[in-house]
Scaffold this motif. Structure first.
Motif, PDB file in Angstrom:
ATOM      1  N   GLY A  88       2.913   7.766  11.262  1.00 50.28           N
ATOM      2  CA  GLY A  88       2.488   9.037  11.338  1.00 50.28           C
ATOM      3  C   GLY A  88       1.170   9.203  10.389  1.00 50.28           C
ATOM      4  N   ALA A  89       0.651   8.154   9.997  1.00 44.90           N
ATOM      5  CA  ALA A  89      -0.586   8.248   9.120  1.00 44.90           C
ATOM      6  C   ALA A  89      -1.894   8.403  10.278  1.00 44.90           C
ATOM      7  CB  ALA A  89      -0.652   6.790   8.337  1.00 44.90           C
ATOM      8  N   ARG A  90      -2.787   8.826   9.645  1.00 45.01           N
ATOM      9  CA  ARG A  90      -4.083   8.886  10.398  1.00 45.01           C
ATOM     10  C   ARG A  90      -4.944   7.731  10.292  1.00 45.01           C
ATOM     11  NH1 ARG A  90      -3.483  13.781   7.685  1.00 45.01           N
ATOM     12  NH2 ARG A  90      -4.901  13.237   6.119  1.00 45.01           N
ATOM     13  N   VAL A  91      -5.255   7.408  11.584  1.00 46.94           N
ATOM     14  CA  VAL A  91      -6.498   6.144  11.521  1.00 46.94           C
ATOM     15  C   VAL A  91      -7.996   6.815  11.781  1.00 46.94           C
ATOM     16  CG1 VAL A  91      -6.791   4.171  12.862  1.00 46.94           C
ATOM     17  CG2 VAL A  91      -4.539   4.766  12.537  1.00 46.94           C
ATOM     18  N   SER A  92      -8.857   6.215  10.777  1.00 53.69           N
ATOM     19  CA  SER A  92     -10.164   6.332  10.724  1.00 53.69           C
ATOM     20  C   SER A  92     -10.954   5.060  11.130  1.00 53.69           C
ATOM     21  CB  SER A  92     -10.785   6.869   9.446  1.00 53.69           C
ATOM     22  OG  SER A  92     -12.006   7.004   9.523  1.00 53.69           O
ATOM     23  N   LEU A  93     -11.440   4.978  12.221  1.00 57.94           N
ATOM     24  CA  LEU A  93     -12.053   3.793  12.765  1.00 57.94           C
ATOM     25  C   LEU A  93     -13.418   3.552  12.385  1.00 57.94           C
ATOM     26  CD1 LEU A  93     -10.545   3.527  16.246  1.00 57.94           C
ATOM     27  CD2 LEU A  93      -9.653   2.466  14.458  1.00 57.94           C
ATOM     28  N   ASN A  94     -13.972   2.458  11.825  1.00 58.54           N
ATOM     29  CA  ASN A  94     -15.436   2.320  11.552  1.00 58.54           C
ATOM     30  C   ASN A  94     -16.186   1.473  12.617  1.00 58.54           C
ATOM     31  OD1 ASN A  94     -17.597   1.702  10.161  1.00 58.54           O
ATOM     32  ND2 ASN A  94     -17.006   0.108   8.971  1.00 58.54           N
ATOM     33  N   VAL A  95     -16.882   2.275  13.496  1.00 57.82           N
ATOM     34  CA  VAL A  95     -17.324   1.724  14.630  1.00 57.82           C
ATOM     35  C   VAL A  95     -18.999   2.015  14.586  1.00 57.82           C
ATOM     36  CG1 VAL A  95     -15.477   2.442  16.400  1.00 57.82           C
ATOM     37  CG2 VAL A  95     -17.184   4.121  15.694  1.00 57.82           C
ATOM     38  N   GLY A 111       0.795  -1.169  -0.010  1.00 53.13           N
ATOM     39  CA  GLY A 111       0.030  -0.006  -0.019  1.00 53.13           C
ATOM     40  C   GLY A 111       0.776   1.432  -0.142  1.00 53.13           C
ATOM     41  N   ARG A 112       2.226   1.136   0.227  1.00 54.97           N
ATOM     42  CA  ARG A 112       2.984   2.546   0.193  1.00 54.97           C
ATOM     43  C   ARG A 112       2.547   3.492   1.069  1.00 54.97           C
ATOM     44  NH1 ARG A 112       3.543   1.851  -5.808  1.00 54.97           N
ATOM     45  NH2 ARG A 112       5.064   0.083  -6.215  1.00 54.97           N
ATOM     46  N   LEU A 113       2.018   2.983   2.427  1.00 60.42           N
ATOM     47  CA  LEU A 113       1.409   4.039   3.432  1.00 60.42           C
ATOM     48  C   LEU A 113       2.645   4.981   3.542  1.00 60.42           C
ATOM     49  CD1 LEU A 113      -0.816   4.823   5.134  1.00 60.42           C
ATOM     50  CD2 LEU A 113       0.207   3.245   6.978  1.00 60.42           C
ATOM     51  N   GLU A 114       2.086   6.154   3.723  1.00 56.23           N
ATOM     52  CA  GLU A 114       3.243   7.333   4.082  1.00 56.23           C
ATOM     53  C   GLU A 114       2.308   8.351   5.090  1.00 56.23           C
ATOM     54  OE1 GLU A 114       3.987   9.535   0.477  1.00 56.23           O
ATOM     55  OE2 GLU A 114       4.845   8.108  -0.248  1.00 56.23           O
ATOM     56  N   LYS A 115       3.343   9.233   5.753  1.00 55.67           N
ATOM     57  CA  LYS A 115       3.029  10.035   6.798  1.00 55.67           C
ATOM     58  C   LYS A 115       1.665  10.910   6.309  1.00 55.67           C
ATOM     59  CE  LYS A 115       4.582  13.368   9.866  1.00 55.67           C
ATOM     60  NZ  LYS A 115       5.729  14.329  10.255  1.00 55.67           N
ATOM     61  N   ASP A 116       0.735  11.129   7.035  1.00 55.40           N
ATOM     62  CA  ASP A 116      -0.418  12.137   6.741  1.00 55.40           C
ATOM     63  C   ASP A 116      -1.243  11.609   6.024  1.00 55.40           C
ATOM     64  OD1 ASP A 116       0.776  14.227   8.657  1.00 55.40           O
ATOM     65  OD2 ASP A 116       1.746  14.958   6.937  1.00 55.40           O
ATOM     66  N   GLU A 117      -1.127  10.435   5.535  1.00 51.79           N
ATOM     67  CA  GLU A 117      -2.551   9.694   4.621  1.00 51.79           C
ATOM     68  C   GLU A 117      -3.221   8.952   5.717  1.00 51.79           C
ATOM     69  OE1 GLU A 117      -0.584   8.204   0.606  1.00 51.79           O
ATOM     70  OE2 GLU A 117      -0.163   6.726   2.189  1.00 51.79           O
ATOM     71  N   THR A 118      -4.406   8.647   5.574  1.00 54.87           N
ATOM     72  CA  THR A 118      -5.462   8.135   6.198  1.00 54.87           C
ATOM     73  C   THR A 118      -5.973   6.562   5.862  1.00 54.87           C
ATOM     74  OG1 THR A 118      -6.441  10.342   6.336  1.00 54.87           O
ATOM     75  CG2 THR A 118      -7.897   8.583   6.989  1.00 54.87           C
ATOM     76  N   VAL A 119      -6.151   5.956   6.945  1.00 55.95           N
ATOM     77  CA  VAL A 119      -6.253   4.774   6.639  1.00 55.95           C
ATOM     78  C   VAL A 119      -7.746   4.314   7.573  1.00 55.95           C
ATOM     79  CG1 VAL A 119      -5.559   2.162   7.479  1.00 55.95           C
ATOM     80  CG2 VAL A 119      -3.889   3.881   6.810  1.00 55.95           C
ATOM     81  N   LEU A 120      -8.478   3.461   6.887  1.00 59.14           N
ATOM     82  CA  LEU A 120      -9.816   3.281   7.467  1.00 59.14           C
ATOM     83  C   LEU A 120      -9.460   1.667   7.904  1.00 59.14           C
ATOM     84  CD1 LEU A 120     -12.868   3.616   8.065  1.00 59.14           C
ATOM     85  CD2 LEU A 120     -13.321   2.587   5.841  1.00 59.14           C
ATOM     86  N   ILE A 121      -9.877   1.648   9.322  1.00 59.90           N
ATOM     87  CA  ILE A 121      -9.746   0.322   9.832  1.00 59.90           C
ATOM     88  C   ILE A 121     -11.131  -0.115  10.325  1.00 59.90           C
ATOM     89  CG2 ILE A 121      -8.724  -1.080  11.833  1.00 59.90           C
ATOM     90  CD1 ILE A 121      -6.280   0.687  11.692  1.00 59.90           C
ATOM     91  N   HIS A 122     -11.468  -1.389   9.652  1.00 61.51           N
ATOM     92  CA  HIS A 122     -13.009  -1.862   9.958  1.00 61.51           C
ATOM     93  C   HIS A 122     -13.120  -2.319  11.281  1.00 61.51           C
ATOM     94  CE1 HIS A 122     -14.945  -0.781   6.162  1.00 61.51           C
ATOM     95  NE2 HIS A 122     -13.611  -0.961   5.600  1.00 61.51           N
ATOM     96  N   SER A 123     -12.019  -3.385  11.873  1.00 56.83           N
ATOM     97  CA  SER A 123     -12.121  -4.147  13.104  1.00 56.83           C
ATOM     98  C   SER A 123     -10.880  -3.782  13.773  1.00 56.83           C
ATOM     99  CB  SER A 123     -12.242  -5.417  12.706  1.00 56.83           C
ATOM    100  OG  SER A 123     -12.342  -6.361  13.859  1.00 56.83           O
TER     101      SER A 123
END
Length: 85
Positions: free
Chosen positions: A78-85, A49-61
């Motif tokens: 340093g990536a942002r995390v968005s949680l699916n709750v 995924g080549r995740l870099e700083k300041d990108e956002t990742v959606l984590i479902h679980s």
């Protein structure tokens, strides 16, 4: 415990600096699965995924072992995390 390639064998020879001591309060089975979880996240988010700083990742679980490892790797990068709750 170690992370690496070609580790599904009965004997592995490697350098000591690649190994981490399993804490006394952590069972062998848990340490083995933890290494697998982090290897999965590192391969998926960092290598593919080549995740870099300041990108956002959606984590479902975020309550299972892969989700918890993903949160920690995102924080480390340093990536942002968005949680699916």
């Amino acid at each position: 415990m170690i992370l690496g390639q070609n580790l599904l064998s009965t004997t592995v020879t490697t350098f000591a600096k690649r190994c981490v001591k399993i804490p006394d309060n952590l069972r062998f089975e848990d340490a083995a699965s933890m290494a697998f979880d982090f290897a999965t996240v590192i391969y998926g988010l960092v290598k593919r995924g080549r995740l870099e700083k300041d990108e956002t990742v959606l984590i479902h679980s975020a309550c299972d072992s892969i989700g918890l490892a993903a949160i920690q790797i995102c924080q480390m990068i340093g990536a942002r995390v968005s949680l699916n709750v």
